[in-house]
Design a protein around this motif. Structure first.
Motif, mmCIF file in Angstrom:
data_model
loop_
_atom_site.group_PDB
_atom_site.id
_atom_site.type_symbol
_atom_site.label_atom_id
_atom_site.label_comp_id
_atom_site.label_asym_id
_atom_site.label_seq_id
_atom_site.Cartn_x
_atom_site.Cartn_y
_atom_site.Cartn_z
ATOM 1 N N GLN A 188 63.860 -91.549 30.822
ATOM 2 C CA GLN A 188 64.110 -91.932 32.224
ATOM 3 C C GLN A 188 64.050 -90.713 33.153
ATOM 4 O O GLN A 188 63.408 -90.767 34.208
ATOM 5 N N TRP B 17 61.150 -89.929 36.017
ATOM 6 C CA TRP B 17 61.600 -89.732 37.404
ATOM 7 C C TRP B 17 61.082 -88.396 37.936
ATOM 8 O O TRP B 17 60.582 -88.307 39.063
ATOM 9 N N TRP C 159 67.899 -97.534 35.152
ATOM 10 C CA TRP C 159 68.717 -97.951 33.995
ATOM 11 C C TRP C 159 70.082 -97.285 34.162
ATOM 12 O O TRP C 159 70.259 -96.125 33.840
#
Length: 256
Positions: free
Chosen positions: A86, A90, A100
């Motif tokens: 994640q 990003w 999330w």
């Protein structure tokens, strides 16, 4: 503010990785007999043998949360990979369409940063950060992949689980959960900031006279103030009004 939040999260993940790497390197040396096998290393070895997360990977010396608490080592490691994925996505590709929430060390920080950004966008309307409250709506999307574009303001959140009830996507309100089903995943949740007065009006428009069930969101299944994140508004029906779900103890959890 969201970029600062991302920087803090990556720093914390780096601390976890470097600590785990150091302990494992020392453990290899201790097994070879090159360094002394300390109590900490012995405890790590025993925990790994039992497929449990070693105490010092999850907690600091004072007993505070250092990484994330999960029952088995396999779950802990897969969570590490998902968090890393994640943050990398990003960093390299810009903000994800849906966040999330479970994969953050400080989920409150993420929501506060979002609130700050929304407040700045409404500078012309003279919104004050203290007067801005959370506005939540459950979206029709089931999975994060179905979200094609991020919202104009606020964020989409996935990965939350309902405890004590289920959510009907077709009808858009809380329903009884199936027998023997403890946790039900919630569809994508849209969270943004709204001025307190406007939020009162929109609550009446969205939820009518019954009002919503203000569902608390917790980081872990142990429901204490320490793990409380925020309250999400979920729609109810006239037959099953908000107080019924409150007595049932319905909550949203990040980790089951």
């Amino acid at each position: 503010p969201m970029n600062i939040f991302l920087f803090q999260e990556i720093q914390r993940l780096q601390n976890v990785i470097s600590k785990v790497r150091f302990i494992l390197t020392q453990l290899q040396l201790a097994i070879k007999g090159e360094v002394v096998m300390t109590a900490e290393l012995q405890e790590t070895l025993d925990s790994m043998f039992d497929a449990k997360v070693p105490h010092f990977w999850e907690n600091t010396l004072t007993g505070d949360e250092f990484s994330w608490r999960l029952p088995t080592l396999g779950l802990w490691f897969s969570s590490l990979l998902n968090r890393d994925d994640q943050y990398r996505t990003w960093l390299n590709n810009g903000r994800p369409n849906s966040f999330w929430l479970t994969g953050f060390f400080n989920p409150n920080g993420c929501l506060t940063a979002m609130k700050q950004e929304v407040t700045r966008k409404h500078k012309a309307e003279k919104w004050a950060l203290d007067d801005v409250v959370y506005h939540t709506e459950v979206m029709p999307f089931e999975r994060a992949e179905q979200v094609k574009n991020p919202p104009t303001e606020g964020i989409y959140i996935h990965g939350l689980f309902l405890d004590g009830a289920a959510f009907s996507r077709q009808e858009g309100h809380l329903i009884e959960s199936q027998p023997k089903t403890l946790f039900v995943s919630l569809p994508i949740l849209f969270v943004t900031g709204n001025a307190r007065k406007d939020e009162e009006k929109s609550k009446k428009e969205l939820f009518g006279s019954i009002g919503p069930y203000e569902c608390p969101v917790y980081k872990y299944a142990s429901r204490t103030d320490r793990y409380f994140i925020f309250c999400a508004n979920l729609k109810c029906t006239a037959e099953k009004y908000p107080n019924k779900w409150a007595l049932r103890g319905v909550a949203l959890l990040c980790n089951t």
